[in-house]
Design an enzyme around this catalytic site. Sequence first.
Site, short mmCIF file in Angstrom:
data_model
loop_
_atom_site.label_atom_id
_atom_site.label_comp_id
_atom_site.label_asym_id
_atom_site.label_seq_id
_atom_site.Cartn_x
_atom_site.Cartn_y
_atom_site.Cartn_z
N GLN A 479 0.88 -1.08 -0.03
CA GLN A 479 0.03 -0.08 0.07
C GLN A 479 0.81 1.04 0.04
O GLN A 479 1.58 1.66 1.06
CB GLN A 479 -0.73 -0.20 1.17
N SER A 514 4.81 -1.53 4.05
CA SER A 514 5.02 -2.83 4.57
C SER A 514 5.06 -3.76 3.22
O SER A 514 4.31 -3.58 2.35
CB SER A 514 3.81 -3.43 5.64
N GLU A 597 -9.48 -1.89 5.91
CA GLU A 597 -8.43 -2.17 6.66
C GLU A 597 -8.95 -2.21 8.29
O GLU A 597 -8.35 -3.23 9.10
CB GLU A 597 -7.44 -1.03 6.67
C1 LIG Z 1 4.53 -1.35 10.99
C2 LIG Z 1 3.73 -0.30 10.39
C3 LIG Z 1 3.22 -0.46 9.03
C4 LIG Z 1 2.88 0.46 8.14
N1 LIG Z 1 2.48 0.04 7.04
C5 LIG Z 1 2.04 1.17 6.03
C6 LIG Z 1 1.83 0.77 4.69
O1 LIG Z 1 2.00 -0.46 4.31
N2 LIG Z 1 1.41 1.55 3.74
C7 LIG Z 1 1.15 2.90 4.40
O2 LIG Z 1 0.70 3.66 3.34
N3 LIG Z 1 1.35 3.15 5.42
C8 LIG Z 1 1.81 2.35 6.42
N4 LIG Z 1 2.49 2.75 7.65
C9 LIG Z 1 2.30 3.99 8.13
C10 LIG Z 1 0.98 4.47 9.05
O3 LIG Z 1 -0.43 4.46 8.15
C11 LIG Z 1 1.17 5.74 9.47
O4 LIG Z 1 2.56 5.42 10.66
C12 LIG Z 1 0.11 6.28 10.46
O5 LIG Z 1 -0.80 6.73 9.65
C13 LIG Z 1 0.71 7.78 11.29
O6 LIG Z 1 1.29 8.52 10.32
P1 LIG Z 1 2.85 9.04 10.83
O7 LIG Z 1 3.80 7.98 11.16
O8 LIG Z 1 3.46 10.08 9.91
O9 LIG Z 1 2.66 9.90 12.19
P2 LIG Z 1 1.96 11.23 12.44
O10 LIG Z 1 0.81 11.42 11.59
O11 LIG Z 1 2.97 12.26 12.26
O12 LIG Z 1 1.65 11.19 14.08
C14 LIG Z 1 2.64 11.51 15.07
C15 LIG Z 1 1.71 11.63 16.33
O13 LIG Z 1 0.55 12.79 16.09
C16 LIG Z 1 -0.54 12.22 16.32
N5 LIG Z 1 -1.44 13.13 15.27
C17 LIG Z 1 -1.57 13.29 14.10
N6 LIG Z 1 -2.53 13.76 13.65
C18 LIG Z 1 -3.33 13.95 14.75
C19 LIG Z 1 -4.62 14.56 14.80
N7 LIG Z 1 -5.24 15.02 14.02
N8 LIG Z 1 -5.20 14.59 16.25
C20 LIG Z 1 -4.53 14.00 17.17
N9 LIG Z 1 -3.25 13.54 17.20
C21 LIG Z 1 -2.76 13.43 16.01
C22 LIG Z 1 -0.55 10.71 15.92
O14 LIG Z 1 -1.75 9.96 16.83
C23 LIG Z 1 0.70 10.40 16.52
O15 LIG Z 1 0.84 10.11 17.67
C24 LIG Z 1 2.78 1.66 8.49
C25 LIG Z 1 3.15 2.23 9.90
C26 LIG Z 1 3.72 1.14 10.67
C27 LIG Z 1 4.20 1.52 12.08
#
Ligand SMILES: Cc1cc2nc3c(=O)[nH]c(=O)nc-3n(C[C@H](O)[C@H](O)[C@H](O)COP(=O)(O)OP(=O)(O)OC[C@H]3O[C@@H](n4cnc5c(N)ncnc54)[C@H](O)[C@@H]3O)c2cc1C
Length: 735
Positions: A479, A514, A597
């Site tokens: 994805q 992933s 999902e």
């Molecule tokens: C093991 C793993 C596998 C993954 N696999 C995939 C994949 O295959 N494909 C893919 O596309 N993505 C994948 N992801 C990404 C995943 O969807 C994102 O990590 C997730 O959506 C969070 O985005 P970020 O990491 O940029 O964190 P951020 O969005 O920057 O968040 C950082 C912190 O801020 C908080 N935050 C952000 N916005 C808000 C809000 N509006 N209100 C309150 N709190 C908020 C979050 O909860 C978090 O605590 C994967 C992630 C992991 C850990």
Amino acid sequence: MTIALTTDQRELAAAVAGFTARHAAIATTRAALDQLGAGRLQPSWQALVEQRLHAIHLPESAGGDGAGLTELAVVLEQAAFGLFPGPLLPTVLAGQLIAEHASSPLAGRLLPDLAAGVTAASAVTAAGLRADPDGDGWRVSGQTPPVLGAASARILVLGAETGDGETVWFTLDRDPVLDGGRHDKLEIVAAESVDLTRDVALVRLDDVPVSPEQVLAVEEDRVRDLAAALFAAEAAGVARWCQQTGLAYATVREQFGVPIGSFQAIKHKCARLFARTELITAAAWDAAVAHGQDGGQFALSAAAAAVIAAPAAVDLGLETVTLLGGIGYTWEHDVHLYWRRAISLAALLGPRGGWQRRLAGLSAAIERRHELRLDDESEQLRPWAARTLAEAAPLPTASQRRFLAERGLAAPHYPRPHGIGASPAAQVVIAQEFARAGLAQPSTTVGDWALPTILAHGTDEQREAFVGPTLRGEIHWCQLFSEPEAGSDLASLRTRAVKAAGGWLLDGQKVWTSQARQADWAICLARTDPEAPKHKGISYFLVDMRSPGVEVRPLREANGSYLFNEVFLTDVLVPDDRLVGRPGDGWRLARTTLGNERVTIAGGLGRRQEMPADYLPVPGADCPGEVPAEVLAECGALTADALAFAALRQRLLLRQIAGAEPSAEASVLKVVDAWNTTRLRRAVLGWRGADTAAFGGPAGDAAQRYLSLPPTLLGGGTLEIQLNVIAERVLGLPR
Ligand SMILES: Cc1cc2nc3c(=O)[nH]c(=O)nc-3n(C[C@H](O)[C@H](O)[C@H](O)COP(=O)(O)OP(=O)(O)OC[C@H]3O[C@@H](n4cnc5c(N)ncnc54)[C@H](O)[C@@H]3O)c2cc1C
């Protein structure tokens, strides 16, 4: 969702809610608090008796309605929601004990009186009373702890310790005419009740004779389990009132010029209170439903209800008071009346630690079985599924996968020819047959949410090209959604797709992808119209991961694995026929993907549920003596969480089987799963001490499991994002 699930139960709930509002307005209850505390019956009791709500569970032969414990739980929940005053709960508890455990003559004498509206009360512990043998009966002396409703009760069910570690449970009739001389030796001392809407009293006995005819054939654990189940139903009503009252206030109370429900701290608080109320309700429902199953099942669910329901309702009471601010702490606001009721319920059931340890012990020996009734669906489907799976079982993995896909069993809920268009009930039957055959239901991981999007929005050619081959295990997906600058705020993604001859040229960087290295194809979001508002200019592509210009760079996770990757897209040509839907439709389609999902109906059904007791240290092997009491208690608390979660899942499933659409409530499951998994894995680290400092030792993979928590907490939307979804889409708080 209240305890009521079936149409009949919902009608009963509505009737009780209406009755309570008509006959027990809180203002009337408030005006009678002194009388209620002293155990004096109010007109609402007589009205209740005329409606026969107090006798719904009593046998028809005695003048009751012969309903089960679930219907009784529905009545108690709704009555508690309306803060119905007086001795309903103690009377129905005592009545249930007598109906189940009294000899025929005793039941024949007492039950018709109870059906006619005589009040009763039952102790929940035998502590405080001592029974000494006296001929073929007993003589009982001592003083009970506070007993709910004892001041207003005519019939008492009491327990006494017999000195050999056993207890004897018996009835006493306070009617002086029926009393046979015991009346002088019985004293009821009304205490000042924390719950202002009903009485508690100490019962003093001074050498009171108890004949064999008065004795119930019941053990203390059973009395306590019944009390736990019924108290939990009331706790569910109390919790629901608190949750709804807090939510309603959050929508109208303004501070800083906006409703307080638009502050994220308050939104998340409302979402957490909602999730906890759902858990309390699920635990109460589960205990009531388990009453119809064998004793072990009921004991397990009742103990879980005791650990979760009333104690959580107490916390909810306080949380609601603080959500309401100063007004919530005034005497005039009703919230303290509910909070007090929760405190009283939790207290009367006895110390929580004892329940926790009992539950830990029970869960090590008994597995909770949920029985689903699926008569119509299963008649033809079940034998066909069983035969097909028996044929599949001996095949090697790859051919087994093909065999199942060709028969529609790899994803039975997909429309034919890919699945068999299985309804939720049919999916359950199939899941059960997979479990019976000892086979795992095939998963296509990212395909599980890519394919529904292609099925719903793709062309016939795309469906043909991708659905069958994915189900047969020939295509693997990844994805390509998240980007360095677009995580939770996915719609701010920057990867561009520019129209070119025969297709689109994609440029940009994706991250956390992933299994990108193993994937053949990707679902990918890219911006096709940089001028459009950010949610409107995105399109949904299917990208061949072997295309020129796709570069995958592995990332190493904190737990040492290599699951996710960076993916760089440089002038990657994606043909026109690999765009799904129309240009600009991407955000709408992504919501289908993300919705899938989060929800997989029947996922994991039929598999044995992992239980905290599985991780307890083994005495002798893992710890020198017995498992420490505090470890057992923590294990019991976690077990209650796990059982309530399973019940919550079961209830959502039952609603879907009954035709309800899967909804954003699935986010509640995800949040609760994240809470429970975090607490469990953290606790297990503590149980296994120094062994967890090394991988591969006797503590197994406890540390690795803990280090691998973040995917559960982040993937598919972080916990905070899930709480936003609950607050906005389920509870309707401002976006
Ligand atoms: C093991 C793993 C596998 C993954 N696999 C995939 C994949 O295959 N494909 C893919 O596309 N993505 C994948 N992801 C990404 C995943 O969807 C994102 O990590 C997730 O959506 C969070 O985005 P970020 O990491 O940029 O964190 P951020 O969005 O920057 O968040 C950082 C912190 O801020 C908080 N935050 C952000 N916005 C808000 C809000 N509006 N209100 C309150 N709190 C908020 C979050 O909860 C978090 O605590 C994967 C992630 C992991 C850990």
